[in-house]
Each structure stands twice: as C-alpha cells, then as structure tokens.
Design an enzyme around this catalytic site. Structure first.
Site, mmCIF file in Angstrom:
data_model
loop_
_atom_site.group_PDB
_atom_site.id
_atom_site.type_symbol
_atom_site.label_atom_id
_atom_site.label_comp_id
_atom_site.label_asym_id
_atom_site.label_seq_id
_atom_site.Cartn_x
_atom_site.Cartn_y
_atom_site.Cartn_z
ATOM 1 N N ARG A 233 0.808 -1.213 0.000
ATOM 2 C CA ARG A 233 0.000 0.000 0.000
ATOM 3 C C ARG A 233 0.845 1.269 0.000
ATOM 4 O O ARG A 233 0.358 2.326 -0.387
ATOM 5 C CB ARG A 233 -0.966 0.000 1.193
ATOM 6 C CG ARG A 233 -2.195 -0.867 0.938
ATOM 7 C CD ARG A 233 -3.283 -0.634 1.960
ATOM 8 N NE ARG A 233 -2.962 -1.229 3.252
ATOM 9 C CZ ARG A 233 -3.240 -2.495 3.568
ATOM 10 N NH1 ARG A 233 -3.842 -3.287 2.685
ATOM 11 N NH2 ARG A 233 -2.917 -2.972 4.762
ATOM 12 N N ASP A 284 29.937 -0.379 -0.163
ATOM 13 C CA ASP A 284 29.743 0.117 1.207
ATOM 14 C C ASP A 284 30.832 -0.480 2.099
ATOM 15 O O ASP A 284 30.600 -0.776 3.276
ATOM 16 C CB ASP A 284 28.347 -0.233 1.723
ATOM 17 C CG ASP A 284 27.940 0.596 2.938
ATOM 18 O OD1 ASP A 284 28.513 1.675 3.137
ATOM 19 O OD2 ASP A 284 27.052 0.153 3.703
#
Length: 414
Positions: A233, A284
């Site tokens: 959603r 990273d």
C-alpha cells in the site's frame, strides 16, 4: 610511456555500445582516441602494440560508496585523511577500481571540517571523484551503523549544511533522508551546485521520496538497506524504481550491495528486473576490506568482523561490507544471470551516468579517459590502467589465491 606515444591494444574484446566488440583500443596522452584520423590524416602507425590475449577490456570500475578499507576508516582517521585515501586508492586498483568517492558516515561537525579540506582528486592509484557524505541528515529510526547522537535535522535550510560541513568544494554526493527536507529546497540547492543528492537512511513514504526526486535527487543509497521495507500500500523509497511521478527524462539510480550478505539474491533479481537502467553496484566497504576477522572502526563506532561479516561490536547489526567491487560484480552476475556486459556496466556506465561524467569516465568512447581494466571471461582482474598507464598487473599465483578466498564461494552457491 612518453608524451604522444600511440598505443594499440590488440586481440581484445571491448565493452562498447552495450555489447562486446572485437576491436582494437587506441590510446594517446591518457585518452581513448579514434584511430581513423591517425591513419588517414596523420598517417601514423602505433608506437607500441599490446597483445591482450583475448581479454575483455572494460572501463575502469567506479565506486560511489566506500567507507574505507585495508585498515583505513575515512571517518575515523581524521588527522591522516590524505595518507589514508592514498593507501586505499593504491589497493583499489587491484579490484579494477579506477575512480571512487570516499564516504564519510554521520559524524560531528568538527570531523567534517577536518576531513573535507584534505581531499583532492590526485593519487597514485584510483582517482578521487569527490566525497560522499552519508549523513548526518538521516532518520534516527534507520540509522544503521551511524551514531544517533550525531544525527541532525535541517532546521535552517542550506545554512544548516554550511554550519555542519563548513566546506562543500570537494563533495560529490550527499545522502539525505527526504523527510528531513520536506519541501525539497536543500535538494534543489545542492543539485544546482552540481552535487548529487542521494535518498537513504530514511523512513520516508513513496510520496516523500517522489518530492525528493522531483527536487533533483538522482540516487538511492544502498537500496533495501536502512529504509522502510516494501509494502503493497506504500512501497516507500523502493517504490521509486517503478514510480510514474519521476520527471520526464530523469533517471533514478540506486546503489545496491551485492556482497552475498546485505542483499538476498532474490532481492537483487527484483531490483534488476524492475529498473535495470538505474542499478549501480556499490560495496559500502569498511576498514576491514582486505583484512581478516577482528576489531575495526566505522566513524565513531567500533565494529567487529566475524566469519566474514561485519557487525557493530557486541551486536548482530550489519555495518558495511568487506567484499571488493569486482567480487560484487561476479556475485551479481551469478545471482541475476544477467549478461557479462550488463554486470560490468553496473559498475561503470551506470555510476558515471548518475554523476553525469560519461564524457570522461565509465565508457570506452573516443575522448574518454583511458581508465580501463582487462578482465578474464569470469570477470577476474588481469590488469588495471589509469590514463593509459598500467598501474596493476596480476600474477598467476595471485589469481589462484583470489579464486580460493572464502568470499568467492558466494559466487558459486547463489
């Protein structure tokens, strides 16, 4: 190599136009050149031919997010920044990296004021494109391995950034949580300065992320990590990969850590299939890159490497990778079953496109810097070249040792 020396690389396959092509590579004065004027106008022959043994020649890898390596932590070793960058730069060429953005994690203002002025692009190894400032304008809920006491709000617009960083002259990328800049004013100002704004370490919903992109942000910091998980959603920042509210003609890029630890192979495949043009491989990497298990630093925090994984000391919180970029390329290719060329472009063309530097970096086009890497078919580095000069060449023994590293087994088991 003398000035104006004309080099011809033969018996090679070039990464050009999204494919491998059987062509020679011509280099002069540190640049890749078009050989036709040399033949027809100058009527010159190459001063030196280099037989590449049917190697793949690719642009040099570009690393947009690296916290350190080989015992150096860019955010912690503030009094020896130039020496630390030089040490890492010399080691990165063994991984095929020719350009990189040293990354500074969330730190106190005095740390930025010490570090930023010490950075310039010249090294004897991989070249520095500029700093990546990952924080301190991030969400404390998604701080990851960043110290919460150093996290700041943007309460006075650009004045806050000037107060914090003091100097932005050597900065290429800044990671900001978009909810810290809700109107996008700071993002717009940084973009106008030529600094790439990356969205990350955030609890932003999709709409907040879209405001950031509409304000000029072009990059997402280590997709899936330190952000809200995908929800049907409200997909959060992950939803930017499929948003229809991205400005026309603007590409959204995203870094992703394909080290076999931070991102599940299925997640790599989802990202690849959803938005292939924006995928950028990053490491990273932390100070423990190139070292073994033990205690190290990441900025203000102590970390430890256990069983080939890096954690905040005394916890099970992941805090950066120890996989070099060429290993990430191999893991990504294995996980996604993508083409060799595409895997290479995720560490070359895509980061260069994100930073808008493709005229000089990330391609083998005529006029580009002669920064390139020779690779085996299984994408191990045979040699690295910067400005047309060989700065690293492997030995058979070194290649055998590389293939035997435990981390390489991740390429086999995915």
């Amino acid at each position: 190599m003398s000035q104006n020396e004309l080099l011809q690389f033969v018996n090679c396959r070039l990464v050009r136009n999204h494919q491998l092509v059987l062509e020679d590579l011509w280099v002069r004065n540190g640049k890749i050149i078009n050989p036709e004027p040399v033949f027809f106008d100058e009527k010159q022959q190459a001063h030196r031919q280099i037989d590449c043994g049917n190697s793949i020649i690719a642009p040099g890898y570009i690393e947009l997010q690296i916290n350190g390596g080989y015992g150096v932590d860019f955010s912690h070793d503030v009094d020896t920044v130039a020496e630390g960058i030089e040490k890492v730069a010399k080691e990165l060429i063994t991984n095929g990296v020719t350009s990189f953005c040293p990354t500074i994690v969330t730190s106190p203002p005095e740390t930025y004021r010490k570090i930023i002025p010490q950075v310039n692009g010249k090294t004897k190894g991989a070249q520095v494109l500029g700093l990546h400032l990952e924080g301190p304008f991030i969400s404390p809920q998604k701080k990851g391995a960043h110290p919460e006491n150093c996290i700041r709000d943007i309460d006075k617009g650009m004045d806050t950034l000037v107060d914090t960083y003091s100097n932005l002259s050597n900065v290429k990328i800044i990671t900001i949580a978009p909810e810290k800049d809700p109107e996008g004013a700071v993002t717009k100002a940084l973009t106008q300065m030529g600094i790439t704004v990356s969205l990350g370490h955030s609890v932003a919903n999709l709409s907040q992320g879209e405001v950031g992109v509409q304000s000029g942000a072009r990059l997402i910091t280590h997709l899936f990590n330190a952000m809200l998980p995908f929800h049907h959603r409200d997909p959060g920042l992950v939803g930017l990969l499929a948003s229809n509210n991205i400005p026309l003609g603007q590409e959204i890029y995203f870094g992703i850590i394909a080290d076999g630890v931070h991102t599940h192979p299925a997640a790599l495949r989802i990202a690849h299939r959803t938005h292939p043009n924006g995928l950028i491989l990053v490491t990273d990497a932390i100070a423990a890159l190139g070292l073994g298990d033990g205690k190290h630093h990441l900025g203000q925090l102590e970390l430890e490497v256990r069983d080939g994984k890096a954690y905040i000391a005394g916890t099970n919180t992941l805090c950066g990778s120890i996989a070099p970029l060429d290993t990430c390329v191999r893991i990504f290719k294995k996980a996604t079953n993508c083409s060799t060329v595409y895997a290479i472009e995720c560490a070359t063309l895509h980061p260069a496109s994100c930073l808008k530097i493709t005229e000089t970096k990330g391609t083998l086009n005529f006029g580009a810097d002669a920064d390139f890497v020779m690779l085996t078919d299984d994408l191990f580095v045979k040699s690295t070249w910067i400005s047309g000069k060989c700065v690293y060449r492997y030995t058979v023994e070194e290649l055998a040792a590389l293939k035997a590293r435990p981390i390489e087994q991740l390429c086999e088991c995915i």
